[in-house]
Each structure stands twice: as C-alpha cells, then as structure tokens.
Scaffold this active site. Structure first.
Site, PDB file in Angstrom:
ATOM      1  N   ARG A 143      20.211  40.022  32.741  1.00 21.40           N
ATOM      2  CA  ARG A 143      20.949  39.854  33.995  1.00 21.40           C
ATOM      3  C   ARG A 143      20.335  40.741  35.070  1.00 21.40           C
ATOM      4  O   ARG A 143      20.073  41.919  34.839  1.00 21.40           O
ATOM      5  CB  ARG A 143      22.401  40.245  33.728  1.00 21.40           C
ATOM      6  CG  ARG A 143      23.339  39.940  34.844  1.00 21.40           C
ATOM      7  CD  ARG A 143      24.766  40.242  34.450  1.00 21.40           C
ATOM      8  NE  ARG A 143      25.001  41.687  34.372  1.00 21.40           N
ATOM      9  CZ  ARG A 143      26.209  42.259  34.490  1.00 21.40           C
ATOM     10  NH1 ARG A 143      27.274  41.504  34.655  1.00 21.40           N
ATOM     11  NH2 ARG A 143      26.332  43.557  34.411  1.00 21.40           N
ATOM     12  N   TYR A 178      32.909  50.520  41.737  1.00 17.77           N
ATOM     13  CA  TYR A 178      31.601  51.117  41.408  1.00 17.77           C
ATOM     14  C   TYR A 178      30.452  50.113  41.364  1.00 17.77           C
ATOM     15  O   TYR A 178      29.329  50.489  41.071  1.00 17.77           O
ATOM     16  CB  TYR A 178      31.664  51.897  40.079  1.00 17.77           C
ATOM     17  CG  TYR A 178      32.252  51.145  38.907  1.00 17.77           C
ATOM     18  CD1 TYR A 178      31.497  50.224  38.202  1.00 17.77           C
ATOM     19  CD2 TYR A 178      33.565  51.359  38.507  1.00 17.77           C
ATOM     20  CE1 TYR A 178      32.037  49.533  37.134  1.00 17.77           C
ATOM     21  CE2 TYR A 178      34.122  50.669  37.439  1.00 17.77           C
ATOM     22  CZ  TYR A 178      33.352  49.755  36.756  1.00 17.77           C
ATOM     23  OH  TYR A 178      33.901  49.070  35.707  1.00 17.77           O
ATOM     24  N   LYS A 179      30.732  48.839  41.639  1.00 24.22           N
ATOM     25  CA  LYS A 179      29.652  47.844  41.630  1.00 24.22           C
ATOM     26  C   LYS A 179      29.065  47.755  43.046  1.00 24.22           C
ATOM     27  O   LYS A 179      28.437  48.697  43.508  1.00 24.22           O
ATOM     28  CB  LYS A 179      30.185  46.523  41.095  1.00 24.22           C
ATOM     29  CG  LYS A 179      30.532  46.648  39.598  1.00 24.22           C
ATOM     30  CD  LYS A 179      31.241  45.456  39.023  1.00 24.22           C
ATOM     31  CE  LYS A 179      31.517  45.688  37.533  1.00 24.22           C
ATOM     32  NZ  LYS A 179      32.595  44.852  37.019  1.00 24.22           N
ATOM     33  N   PHE A 182      35.849  37.931  31.820  1.00 26.02           N
ATOM     34  CA  PHE A 182      35.455  39.295  31.451  1.00 26.02           C
ATOM     35  C   PHE A 182      36.458  39.843  30.424  1.00 26.02           C
ATOM     36  O   PHE A 182      37.665  39.719  30.612  1.00 26.02           O
ATOM     37  CB  PHE A 182      35.429  40.158  32.713  1.00 26.02           C
ATOM     38  CG  PHE A 182      34.794  41.500  32.498  1.00 26.02           C
ATOM     39  CD1 PHE A 182      33.418  41.625  32.394  1.00 26.02           C
ATOM     40  CD2 PHE A 182      35.567  42.639  32.380  1.00 26.02           C
ATOM     41  CE1 PHE A 182      32.826  42.862  32.189  1.00 26.02           C
ATOM     42  CE2 PHE A 182      34.984  43.887  32.168  1.00 26.02           C
ATOM     43  CZ  PHE A 182      33.609  43.988  32.078  1.00 26.02           C
ATOM     44  N   ASP A 229      40.164  38.235  40.385  1.00 25.86           N
ATOM     45  CA  ASP A 229      39.382  39.440  40.122  1.00 25.86           C
ATOM     46  C   ASP A 229      38.078  39.319  40.922  1.00 25.86           C
ATOM     47  O   ASP A 229      37.287  38.402  40.696  1.00 25.86           O
ATOM     48  CB  ASP A 229      39.102  39.573  38.615  1.00 25.86           C
ATOM     49  CG  ASP A 229      38.437  40.905  38.272  1.00 25.86           C
ATOM     50  OD1 ASP A 229      37.691  41.439  39.126  1.00 25.86           O
ATOM     51  OD2 ASP A 229      38.644  41.396  37.152  1.00 25.86           O
TER      52      ASP A 229
HETATM   53  C1  LIG Z   1      33.381  45.362  36.029  1.00 24.74           C
HETATM   54  C2  LIG Z   1      34.605  44.536  35.808  1.00 24.74           C
HETATM   55  C3  LIG Z   1      35.823  45.118  35.489  1.00 24.74           C
HETATM   56  C4  LIG Z   1      35.875  46.609  35.284  1.00 24.74           C
HETATM   57  O1  LIG Z   1      37.062  47.078  34.774  1.00 24.74           O
HETATM   58  P1  LIG Z   1      37.218  48.653  34.567  1.00 24.74           P
HETATM   59  O2  LIG Z   1      38.668  48.819  34.357  1.00 24.74           O
HETATM   60  O3  LIG Z   1      36.700  49.329  35.798  1.00 24.74           O
HETATM   61  O4  LIG Z   1      36.394  49.038  33.392  1.00 24.74           O
HETATM   62  C5  LIG Z   1      36.929  44.303  35.353  1.00 24.74           C
HETATM   63  N1  LIG Z   1      36.836  42.965  35.528  1.00 24.74           N
HETATM   64  C6  LIG Z   1      35.661  42.377  35.834  1.00 24.74           C
HETATM   65  C7  LIG Z   1      35.595  40.900  36.027  1.00 24.74           C
HETATM   66  C8  LIG Z   1      34.510  43.137  35.973  1.00 24.74           C
HETATM   67  O5  LIG Z   1      33.350  42.563  36.245  1.00 24.74           O
END
Ligand SMILES: *Cc1c(COP(=O)(O)O)cnc(C)c1O
Length: 409
Positions: free
Chosen positions: A368, A220-221, A126, A195
């Site tokens: 997705r 938030y997911k 990511f 992560d």
């Molecule tokens: C959604 C996500 C993030 C989100 O990071 P934010 O700091 O909340 O924007 C980070 N890493 C991964 C792998 C994600 O899927």
C-alpha cells in the site's frame, strides 16, 4: 504516458501546492508513501510542543487550563477539522482515539432508533470498526450485520437502526458514495455514521451537503497530528440535543466545576467529551492541522489523483506482469493511495523500505502506497517507482531477512 525525470521536475515546478512541502521535516533520501498511516512531522510541531510543555505546563502550571485555553482545545480543534470536512464549527469536537469515538457515537446513535435491531456495516471494514460495533451491538441488545459493498443498499430495511461505513477503504482506497448511501439509509429510516480516517485531509468532503448524521476520524493520518493523536467526533446539529452518549464523564457535564452528584449533559458537542482533555496530544494535533493553512482541498484532491495516476501508469509500463492493481483504476473512485497485490507483498515492502521508499503492507497480499499531496511531488513518485523496478528486477526482495514479520506491518 511515461515521463522522464525532466518532465516530472517540470510538473513539480508548476505544482501550486509545492509550497506546503517546506512545512514538513522529512528525512533526506526517504520517499515517504505512508502518510495515510502516520502523517509526517510538521516543522512547527517540536517548538509548539516545547512551548506547551515548558512554558504552559512548566511555567504557568495549572493556571494554563484558563490562561492557555487548554479546556477549549477539543472545541477549537473541532472547529478547524469541521472546515476540512464540510461540517459546521459547532458540530465537531476533537478527543479520544477513533475507536473510542466510534463507540460513543454509535452507541448514542442506536438509542435514537429504539425499535430497530440491526447495526449494518461493510464486510471487510477496518477491524476496529467491526470490533467496536460488535461491542456496541452487545451492550445495546442489537445485532451487527455485515454485507459486501454492493449489497449495502438492498440490506437497508426498516429494521436497520444505524449504518456505519468507512468512506475510503483502507486496503484498496475505494471510495463509497457518501451522498447516495446516506440518502438511501435515510429513506429506509436509518441513521448513518461515516468513518473518515482515510478521507479527511486527502479528499474534498462536504458532510453537510451529504446529510451525514455522524462521523468520526483519525488525527494521525492525513492530519499529521503525531503517533496516537486524538481523533474527532461529528454530530449534525439536528441530533445534538436529543443524543446521549454512554461514557458520561465530568468534562461532558453541563457544569463540570459545579461538582454535582447527578450527570446532566453539556449542550452541543460538549456532551461527547468524557474526561480531562489530553492536552499534549491535542497541541500536536493542532500543529498538524496548521499544515492545511491556506490550502485549497480541491487542489489537494486534484494533485492526489494525478500522483495516483502517475504511480499506476509507471508501474504498469515498467513492471507489466509484476502486480495486480487492487485500487480502483478510475481516479474519481480512488482515495489518496495506490494498492498493489502480490503474493510476496510483505517482503517487497520491506525491501523497498530498506531502499528508502516507505510504504506498508496490509494482509494478506497488499503493498500500500499513501500519496500525501502536501509533501510529495511527481519526481518523488518517479523515484519510488525506479527503486521498485530495481527491487523487482534484481529479486533482492527474496532475501530471507525481508520475510521476517515485524509486529507493525
Ligand atoms: C486508522 C483507522 C482507525 C484508527 O483507530 P484508532 O482508534 O486510532 O486506532 C479507525 N478506523 C479506520 C477506518 C482507520 O483507518
């Protein structure tokens, strides 16, 4: 096997998790396949927010820091998250965005391996993870190395200080073997930071059994904490007293209200805190986590695999030539999403959204679909595929308005 509507309804009627759907407010007629990007609104959240705003803030004002336990929120919520990821309650605190949490933990972790020069990660991880690690490498005098997933093990040598991996790939949903990679990294003398953004709340996780050193994740997911909800940080107990994170603010101090001039870290995970807790965001995150009350994660995982299998089977049977499957076909290797490749995936997703099926697009060519077992049923998947078939067969997605790119895809 293709099931008709009655058969799908029967599967929903037999679903032991069906009760959880009543915990969410979902718009009528919408099939929401994006809970892996922004979890749906829990029904209890608005009233809990109103109480925090009007009662705690408006009524009790500053006394709420003590009276409502505002200062304890990062730890209290951390303990609830710990139960969902297989960590001990005192190994997790909530707070910061995932990006900032990753920065603090990664910078702290490499300091435990002072003579090693490499931070290792996966190519295509990511973006925020790679960008943050670039920044950490820069200020700690290390080098960020990225390799393909199948080359991670061979890249683990005695120069690697820290391995940082996202457990479930955000594009394809492919799961990495947490236990195996953690063991290999440890055998090479490296530490590991996972992560969990696309894993926690969807998969059964046991960070303790995997021997994980550190983890971060998103609120938030699948945790349904609301847009921009705080993330969380996990550090195994064995590291907690040695580790020093770089953003040394007063709330991470051993005695914040002693107002001393010199920093001294709090014991345990308290030292990962920095500034005043974001109370309203944390209150919403706690309400989001309550949607998991009494929910067995083994059942969540089982249902998630079944929903994914149904989605793939239906798409391949009814639209045999239209898409390439980007997700692992083997449910055991797939997180809680199904990703389909198509050169015009963006326009197709836009047309689907107009038809009431909300998925998302990930560049360059992925449509997705997130599968959230707490609020999706089997008939929903059947309907979503019905609408996808209609869009593909009519070609409506070719209309120019669906090709207009918006800021958030
Ligand atoms: C959604 C996500 C993030 C989100 O990071 P934010 O700091 O909340 O924007 C980070 N890493 C991964 C792998 C994600 O899927």
């Amino acid at each position: 096997m293709i099931l008709d509507k009655a058969a799908l309804d029967a599967r929903d009627a037999a679903d032991p998790l069906a009760f959880a759907r009543a915990r969410f407010r979902l718009p009528e007629g919408v099939i929401y396949l994006d809970g892996n990007s922004l979890g749906a609104l829990p029904k209890a959240t608005p009233a809990r927010m109103a109480e925090a705003v009007e009662g705690e803030w408006g009524g009790d004002l500053i006394t709420s820091w003590n009276k409502a336990g505002w200062m304890e929120l990062p730890h209290r919520i951390g303990a609830q998250i710990a139960a969902l990821i297989g960590a001990s309650p005192e190994e997790v605190v909530a707070g910061d965005s995932t990006s900032v949490a990753l920065f603090k933990l990664a910078a702290a972790a490499v300091r435990l391996r002072p003579r090693r020069s490499v931070i290792l990660s996966e190519r295509g991880n990511f973006p925020t993870d790679l960008y943050v690690l670039e920044g950490v490498a820069d200020i700690t005098g290390r080098r960020l190395q990225t390799v393909d997933a199948d080359a991670i093990e061979t890249a683990l040598n005695d120069d690697v200080a820290l391995l940082v991996l996202t457990h479930v790939d955000y594009r394809t949903g492919r799961i990495l073997d947490m236990k195996r990679l953690t063991d290999r990294a440890h055998a090479a003398g490296a530490l590991v930071l996972w992560d969990l953004s696309h894993s926690a709340g969807a998969l059964e996780l046991d960070l303790s059994a995997a021997g994980a050193d550190f983890a971060v994740g998103c609120g938030y997911k699948y945790f349904n904490g609301g847009p921009g909800a705080p993330g969380y940080m996990m550090a195994a107990r064995r590291h907690q007293e040695q580790i020093r994170q770089p953003v040394t603010g007063w709330i991470g101090h051993a005695a914040p209200f002693a107002f001393e001039d010199r920093y001294a870290p709090a014991s345990g995970m308290g030292r990962f805190l920095t500034g005043t807790p974001a109370v309203l965001g944390l209150v919403a995150l706690e309400a989001g986590l309550r949607t998991f009350d009494g929910v067995d994660m083994a059942m969540v995982r089982q249902k998630s695999k079944a929903l994914g299998q149904l989605f793939i089977d239906l798409v391949e049977a009814r639209l045999p030539e239209a898409f390439t499957l980007a997700s692992p076909r083997d449910a055991a290797a797939r997180g809680s999403q199904v990703s389909l490749r198509h050169p015009d995936a963006y326009a197709i997703v836009q047309a689907l959204i107009e038809a009431g099926v909300v998925g998302d697009f990930r560049a360059p060519d992925i449509a997705r679909f997130g599968l959230t077992p707490l609020y999706l049923g089997f008939a929903d998947i059947g309907q979503a595929v019905d609408r996808l078939v209609r869009i593909m067969e009519s070609g409506i997605w070719r209309e120019a308005r669906f090709a207009v790119r918006q800021a958030v895809t």
